[in-house]
Every structure is written in C-alpha cells, then in structure tokens.
Design a protein around this motif. Structure first.
Motif, PDB file in Angstrom:
ATOM      1  N   PRO A  24       1.099  -0.985  -0.105  1.00 23.39           N
ATOM      2  CA  PRO A  24      -0.274  -0.256   0.216  1.00 23.39           C
ATOM      3  C   PRO A  24       0.951   1.048   0.148  1.00 23.39           C
ATOM      4  N   ASP A  25       0.566   2.510  -0.108  1.00 21.58           N
ATOM      5  CA  ASP A  25       1.171   3.765  -0.643  1.00 21.58           C
ATOM      6  C   ASP A  25       0.892   4.452   0.646  1.00 21.58           C
ATOM      7  N   ILE A  26       2.033   4.987   1.601  1.00 26.02           N
ATOM      8  CA  ILE A  26       2.051   5.325   3.202  1.00 26.02           C
ATOM      9  C   ILE A  26       3.379   6.149   2.602  1.00 26.02           C
ATOM     10  N   SER A  27       3.828   6.534   1.238  1.00 23.27           N
ATOM     11  CA  SER A  27       4.386   7.805   0.916  1.00 23.27           C
ATOM     12  C   SER A  27       4.860   9.064   1.556  1.00 23.27           C
ATOM     13  N   THR A  28       2.837   9.656   2.103  1.00 20.70           N
ATOM     14  CA  THR A  28       2.593  10.668   2.364  1.00 20.70           C
ATOM     15  C   THR A  28       1.846  10.357   3.599  1.00 20.70           C
ATOM     16  N   LYS A  29       1.929  11.806   4.484  1.00 19.14           N
ATOM     17  CA  LYS A  29       0.717  11.737   6.058  1.00 19.14           C
ATOM     18  C   LYS A  29      -0.880  11.070   5.335  1.00 19.14           C
ATOM     19  N   GLN A  30      -1.053  11.997   4.442  1.00 15.96           N
ATOM     20  CA  GLN A  30      -2.862  11.543   4.222  1.00 15.96           C
ATOM     21  C   GLN A  30      -2.359  10.736   3.465  1.00 15.96           C
ATOM     22  N   ALA A  31      -1.285   9.677   2.370  1.00 17.42           N
ATOM     23  CA  ALA A  31      -1.481   8.218   1.923  1.00 17.42           C
ATOM     24  C   ALA A  31      -1.501   7.410   3.339  1.00 17.42           C
ATOM     25  N   PHE A  32      -0.819   7.359   3.976  1.00 16.43           N
ATOM     26  CA  PHE A  32      -0.325   6.995   5.680  1.00 16.43           C
ATOM     27  C   PHE A  32      -1.558   6.183   6.526  1.00 16.43           C
ATOM     28  N   LYS A  33      -2.506   7.140   7.083  1.00 20.45           N
ATOM     29  CA  LYS A  33      -3.398   7.694   7.365  1.00 20.45           C
ATOM     30  C   LYS A  33      -4.710   6.773   6.544  1.00 20.45           C
ATOM     31  N   LYS A  34      -4.348   6.874   5.392  1.00 20.80           N
ATOM     32  CA  LYS A  34      -5.889   6.363   4.433  1.00 20.80           C
ATOM     33  C   LYS A  34      -5.365   4.643   4.128  1.00 20.80           C
ATOM     34  N   THR A  35      -3.769   4.394   4.454  1.00 21.08           N
ATOM     35  CA  THR A  35      -3.753   2.385   4.115  1.00 21.08           C
ATOM     36  C   THR A  35      -4.069   2.261   5.496  1.00 21.08           C
ATOM     37  N   LEU A  36      -3.401   2.901   6.697  1.00 19.62           N
ATOM     38  CA  LEU A  36      -3.847   2.807   8.082  1.00 19.62           C
ATOM     39  C   LEU A  36      -5.730   2.785   8.117  1.00 19.62           C
ATOM     40  N   LEU A  37      -6.310   2.641   7.987  1.00 18.48           N
ATOM     41  CA  LEU A  37      -7.811   2.693   7.791  1.00 18.48           C
ATOM     42  C   LEU A  37      -8.258   2.175   7.163  1.00 18.48           C
ATOM     43  N   ASP A  38      -7.835   1.626   6.115  1.00 21.04           N
ATOM     44  CA  ASP A  38      -7.918   0.620   5.136  1.00 21.04           C
ATOM     45  C   ASP A  38      -7.659  -0.114   5.637  1.00 21.04           C
ATOM     46  N   ALA A  39      -7.208  -0.449   5.836  1.00 23.38           N
ATOM     47  CA  ALA A  39      -6.669  -1.834   6.068  1.00 23.38           C
ATOM     48  C   ALA A  39      -7.979  -2.413   7.406  1.00 23.38           C
ATOM     49  N   ARG A  40      -7.760  -3.810   7.093  1.00 27.25           N
ATOM     50  CA  ARG A  40      -8.623  -5.002   7.275  1.00 27.25           C
ATOM     51  C   ARG A  40      -8.317  -5.163   9.228  1.00 27.25           C
ATOM     52  N   SER A  41      -6.353  -5.119   9.368  1.00 23.29           N
ATOM     53  CA  SER A  41      -6.344  -5.202  11.062  1.00 23.29           C
ATOM     54  C   SER A  41      -4.942  -5.413  10.678  1.00 23.29           C
ATOM     55  N   ILE A  42      -4.299  -4.696  12.105  1.00 30.65           N
ATOM     56  CA  ILE A  42      -2.973  -4.444  12.001  1.00 30.65           C
ATOM     57  C   ILE A  42      -2.360  -4.905  12.971  1.00 30.65           C
TER      58      ILE A  42
END
Length: 254
Positions: free
Chosen positions: A118-136
């Motif tokens: 997933p994209d974690i290259s920017t603050k917003q992309a990182f936040k979206k990836t965490l929110l979209d993840a099924r689990s961490i």
C-alpha cells in the motif's frame, strides 16, 4: 594454542580477553536486561561475544514496562541493553551508570511477502492505508508501541485503530501474525520487521518518522564491571556494527 586463537579472535572483535595471572580465563556470567525488539540482533551477536571473550550472557528480553520493573526489583543484574524510554523512569535510571547509545532504528510498515504494497509515502496516504487495512498488529506495551499509539492520536484515528489492532505481548508475535494472515499490516520498528516471510513496505512518511534509541549501561552495583564493559565495547565494534546495519538499524553515536 587454544588460548592464542581466543586472543586473536577477541582482538579482531575489539575485545580484551580476561586472563588470570596463571594463564586461565576468568569467565564471567553476565545477566543482561534487553529490549524484546533486540532479540534477533542479540541472538546473533551474543555467540560472537561469548566465543571471543569466554564470558557467558544470560539475556532477559522483555517489554519496556517490565524492564523498568526488573531494574527496580532489587534482583541483581549486570547491564542493560534497552530502549531509551527505560531511562526516562527516574527510579530505573538510578540503577544504571550513564548510558551510551549503540543503535537506533526507525519505524515502518510490513505486509506478508508477495502481498500488494500500500501507499504510505505521505501523511495522508499513510493515514488512509491504516484506515483501509482489515487489521494491523504491533506491541502496544513497549517503547515503540507507545510512540505508535501517540501517532494514532495525532492522526485522529486512535478509536478506529483500536477496533482493528491485534495486540502482541512480545515482538516475536508480530511477524507470525502477518505471515499467517491474521493481520494485514505490521507497524513497528524496522529491525523487527526485517524478517523472513514479510516485505517492508517502507518507513513512516516524512513528518511522522522517529527513531527509537537503544542505549547500553552497566548496573551500578554489578560485580562484573570489566566483563560487562567488555560487552558494551563489543557492541561498538566493527563486527557488531555490521550486524546492526544488517538488521535495518543505524549504529549509535557511542
């Protein structure tokens, strides 16, 4: 001949062998308090030190809260190789001599080997990836976990992440959770994520990245001062630095 080979090996690793006046090695057994995220690193380094020095390491790996308890319990130990957060506790700090930094490491995200990154290259992309993840998965009860929890608060996603977090009790549980598919993402320090079965997506993006510092320090009341100091010196040696770098860490300033 055997002693000569040991001295030669110790010299290559930057160690000074402890030898008695009669020529026999004075081997010490050192009790070491260590951060759980250092298990892979120290498991590789310990045999090198033991072989070169003749000393024996007994390493207790644990989380930062438990390391603080161990340091202040009254039970004897010889040195600590721990997250710097241990020294933020005044009671624990009082049981150590001044620490020296031997390594530091940043934070990253990992997925199962071969999975889409997933994209974690920017603050917003990182936040979206965490929110979209099924689990961490990560280890909340640790120095690294404390920073991650604060980061979730900073991003305003702490409640959303609570619902999808698979908390681990030790760092050793993080990689298996991702490999088995139990967790989609691992979020932790990079040396723990540098492991078979997972791919590191990348570091936390600019503005969110931070490094966790690992100091080493003697216990103030150790009876094995010279042997314990020899191990700290070894952690600064070229042989140790090579392993530290291989684990995705940066050698400390000493």
């Amino acid at each position: 001949m055997k002693m000569s080979l040991m001295i030669a090996a110790a010299s290559l690793l930057g160690l000074a062998p402890v030898v008695s006046p009669t020529g026999g090695a004075q081997a010490a057994e050192l009790k070491v308090l260590a951060g759980g995220s250092l298990r892979s690193l120290l498991t590789e380094l310990a045999p090198q030190f033991e072989h070169a020095s003749g000393h024996k390491l007994v390493i207790d790996f644990d989380t930062t809260p438990n390391l603080i308890k161990a340091a202040t319990s009254g039970e004897p130990f010889d040195l600590g190789v721990v997250p710097i957060d241990v020294f933020y506790d005044a009671a624990a700090k009082a049981h150590f001599t001044p620490p020296v930094e031997f390594a530091r490491v940043g934070y990253g995200v990992a997925v199962k080997a071969g999975a889409p990154r997933p994209d974690i290259s920017t603050k917003q992309a990182f936040k979206k990836t965490l929110l979209d993840a099924r689990s961490i998965t990560f280890l909340p009860e640790s120095a690294a976990g404390s920073y991650i929890l604060r980061l979730f608060e900073r991003l305003g996603i702490e409640e959303a992440m609570k619902a999808k977090t698979i908390a681990q009790a030790q760092p050793t549980g993080i990689i298996p959770a991702v490999v088995s598919g139990q967790a989609e993402l691992a979020v932790f320090v990079n040396n723990v994520l540098t492991a078979p079965g997972v791919d590191i997506v990348g570091p936390f993006p600019p503005g969110l990245q931070q490094e966790l510092v690992f100091p080493a320090a003697l216990a103030v009341d150790t009876k094995q001062k010279e042997a314990a100091k020899a191990f700290i010196d070894f952690l600064m040696s070229p042989a140790a630095i090579a392993v530290i770098k291989s684990k995705g860490m940066t050698p400390g300033k000493g």
